[in-house]
Enzyme design. Structure first.
Site, PDB file in Angstrom:
ATOM      1  N   ARG A  12       0.822  -1.214   0.000  1.00 48.59           N
ATOM      2  CA  ARG A  12       0.000   0.000   0.000  1.00 48.59           C
ATOM      3  C   ARG A  12       0.858   1.267   0.000  1.00 48.59           C
ATOM      4  NH1 ARG A  12      -5.373  -1.279   2.347  1.00 48.59           N
ATOM      5  NH2 ARG A  12      -5.610   0.926   2.827  1.00 48.59           N
ATOM      6  N   TYR A  61       0.717   4.410  -2.428  1.00 49.43           N
ATOM      7  CA  TYR A  61      -0.328   5.414  -2.187  1.00 49.43           C
ATOM      8  C   TYR A  61      -0.082   6.155  -0.876  1.00 49.43           C
ATOM      9  CZ  TYR A  61      -5.015   7.444  -1.841  1.00 49.43           C
ATOM     10  OH  TYR A  61      -6.078   8.320  -1.734  1.00 49.43           O
ATOM     11  N   LYS A  78       1.244  10.043  -0.883  1.00 51.50           N
ATOM     12  CA  LYS A  78       0.452  11.147  -0.325  1.00 51.50           C
ATOM     13  C   LYS A  78       1.192  11.839   0.810  1.00 51.50           C
ATOM     14  CE  LYS A  78      -3.537  11.007  -2.605  1.00 51.50           C
ATOM     15  NZ  LYS A  78      -4.138  12.175  -3.299  1.00 51.50           N
ATOM     16  N   ASN A 128     -12.711   7.910   4.279  1.00 57.44           N
ATOM     17  CA  ASN A 128     -13.523   7.136   3.333  1.00 57.44           C
ATOM     18  C   ASN A 128     -14.758   7.901   2.881  1.00 57.44           C
ATOM     19  OD1 ASN A 128     -11.906   5.198   4.988  1.00 57.44           O
ATOM     20  ND2 ASN A 128     -12.776   3.740   3.536  1.00 57.44           N
ATOM     21  N   ARG A 165     -13.208  -0.444  -3.657  1.00 57.05           N
ATOM     22  CA  ARG A 165     -13.305  -0.112  -2.237  1.00 57.05           C
ATOM     23  C   ARG A 165     -14.565  -0.722  -1.644  1.00 57.05           C
ATOM     24  NH1 ARG A 165     -11.707   6.183  -2.844  1.00 57.05           N
ATOM     25  NH2 ARG A 165     -12.693   5.807  -4.874  1.00 57.05           N
ATOM     26  N   VAL A 171     -17.401   0.081  -0.026  1.00 57.77           N
ATOM     27  CA  VAL A 171     -18.803   0.438  -0.272  1.00 57.77           C
ATOM     28  C   VAL A 171     -19.246  -0.036  -1.654  1.00 57.77           C
ATOM     29  CG1 VAL A 171     -20.418   2.348  -0.601  1.00 57.77           C
ATOM     30  CG2 VAL A 171     -18.846   2.378   1.338  1.00 57.77           C
ATOM     31  N   PHE A 203     -19.395  -3.964  -1.820  1.00 56.93           N
ATOM     32  CA  PHE A 203     -20.556  -4.538  -1.133  1.00 56.93           C
ATOM     33  C   PHE A 203     -21.846  -4.275  -1.903  1.00 56.93           C
ATOM     34  CE2 PHE A 203     -18.787  -4.552   3.524  1.00 56.93           C
ATOM     35  CZ  PHE A 203     -17.823  -5.468   3.135  1.00 56.93           C
ATOM     36  N   GLN A 206     -12.730  -4.956  11.687  1.00 57.66           N
ATOM     37  CA  GLN A 206     -12.001  -3.713  11.421  1.00 57.66           C
ATOM     38  C   GLN A 206     -13.015  -2.617  11.087  1.00 57.66           C
ATOM     39  OE1 GLN A 206     -11.981  -6.464   9.640  1.00 57.66           O
ATOM     40  NE2 GLN A 206     -11.453  -6.166   7.476  1.00 57.66           N
ATOM     41  N   ARG A 256     -14.256   1.432   9.753  1.00 56.66           N
ATOM     42  CA  ARG A 256     -14.059   2.593   8.905  1.00 56.66           C
ATOM     43  C   ARG A 256     -15.176   3.596   9.198  1.00 56.66           C
ATOM     44  NH1 ARG A 256     -10.238  -0.072   8.385  1.00 56.66           N
ATOM     45  NH2 ARG A 256      -9.104  -0.691   6.501  1.00 56.66           N
TER      46      ARG A 256
END
Length: 346
Positions: free
Chosen positions: A156, A159, A163, A188, A200, A202, A205, A223, A225
């Site tokens: 990861r 990214y 940033k 998010n 991602r 949302v 799903f 976990q 978010r």
């Protein structure tokens, strides 16, 4: 800042101004372009369409105050503008891990090119940073003073570290060149115009639920978010850009309401009326165990807080995805028919 004061300030800041939005055909960028046009700005959107979509801006192209240009910000851009929103960068692990070297280049080289443009134009510039700079946090919720816990060599990192480096560059340009900068750490965000293959949680799903597929939850699903609806996020972005020059950020913008991944999956199943079951898969490397913004600074400085509930925002997003899936299905049917017709003719 009251609502009337804010409206006056936004009109003063944006009306009649030439505003550059990098990543303007993306999920967030297209919503920002739309709002800026409504505020009376002349909007120049640039995008290389790696993750941006033409259909996100199709309703804007006929507007005489909107200009879309195909450009990769890893190369310099010479243009006359009054302010810059730097949003260009793939934000989903599926997309940013596909070409991690290019992802880092977009964050680092892209930031340098946009900062140099702002320096030449002597204009303010906003960096769309991310909660990913906090990594897998040891402090919860995450305040802007927390320096983060990021694996600099993990999958990861292209990214996360890209940033983080972009933020460093912004503050070095501010210290060295007195450039008026704004840095916003986005948590998010979800809403209409996310890609069907966004990757991602949302979008994953919702698409799985609408198709009746098993919903994939990684790890034990505990976990967490925090999810902010896109309209609230854009409101915070516009407020930050309109603040006095001495306010640089970074400022967290996100919804502090926290969900486990399993809770989110169950809510989406309920809202879609799906019969999908929930299945578990191994947790990806360096996936943060919890994420929630401390938004006290946004409340105090920007007068900002989220207004759209997660249930209401998800309902709007589900409707968008339902229509997008139907549209893609029709498009696929037309393509199949066209191929069959071509084979008959030949």
């Amino acid at each position: 800042m009251t609502s009337s004061d804010l409206n006056e300030e936004l009109e003063f800041r944006y009306s009649g101004r030439r505003i550059l939005v990098t990543g303007g055909a993306g999920f967030l960028g297209s919503h920002l372009c739309e709002k800026l046009l409504a505020l009376g700005a002349y909007v120049i959107a640039v995008d290389n369409f790696y993750t941006g979509q033409r259909r996100n801006i199709a309703h804007l192209v006929s507007n005489p105050y909107f200009d879309i240009r195909i450009h990769d910000i890893t190369f310099p851009l010479y243009i006359e503008v009054d302010a810059i929103f730097n949003l260009a960068c793939p934000a989903s692990p599926v997309h940013y891990q596909y070409d991690p070297v290019q992802t880092t280049k977009v964050s680092v080289h892209g930031a340098i090119n946009m900062l140099d443009l702002a320096k030449r134009r002597k204009c303010r510039i906003l960096q769309a940073s991310t909660s990913e700079v906090y990594g897998d946090p040891s402090i919860h919720p995450q305040p802007e003073t927390y320096w983060g816990s990021v694996n600099p060599i993990g999958p990861r990192a292209c990214y996360d570290e890209g940033k983080r480096c972009a933020e460093t560059l912004f503050f070095d340009y501010w210290r060295q060149h007195k450039l008026p900068i704004k840095v916003m750490r986005i948590f998010n965000t979800y809403g209409p115009r996310m890609r069907l293959d966004d990757g991602r949680v949302v979008s994953n799903f919702i698409v799985q639920a609408l198709k009746g597929l098993p919903i994939t939850v990684y790890g034990d699903g505990l976990q967490t978010r925090s999810f902010c609806y896109v309209d609230d996020l854009i409101d915070g972005m516009l407020r930050l850009m309109a603040t006095p020059e001495y306010i640089t950020g970074p400022i967290n913008v996100g919804n502090p309401e926290e969900f486990t991944m399993r809770q989110l999956a169950e809510l989406i199943v309920q809202l879609t009326g799906s019969k999908s079951t929930i299945v578990t898969m191994p947790l990806p490397q360096d996936d943060p165990k919890q994420r929630r913004p401390d938004i006290q600074m946004a409340k105090q400085i920007l007068g900002w807080k989220p207004h759209v509930s997660v249930s209401d925002g998800l309902a709007k997003t589900i409707n968008y995805f339902r229509d997008a899936l139907a549209s893609d299905l029709k498009g696929s049917s037309r393509d199949v028919f066209a191929r069959r017709r071509e084979s008959v003719v030949s």
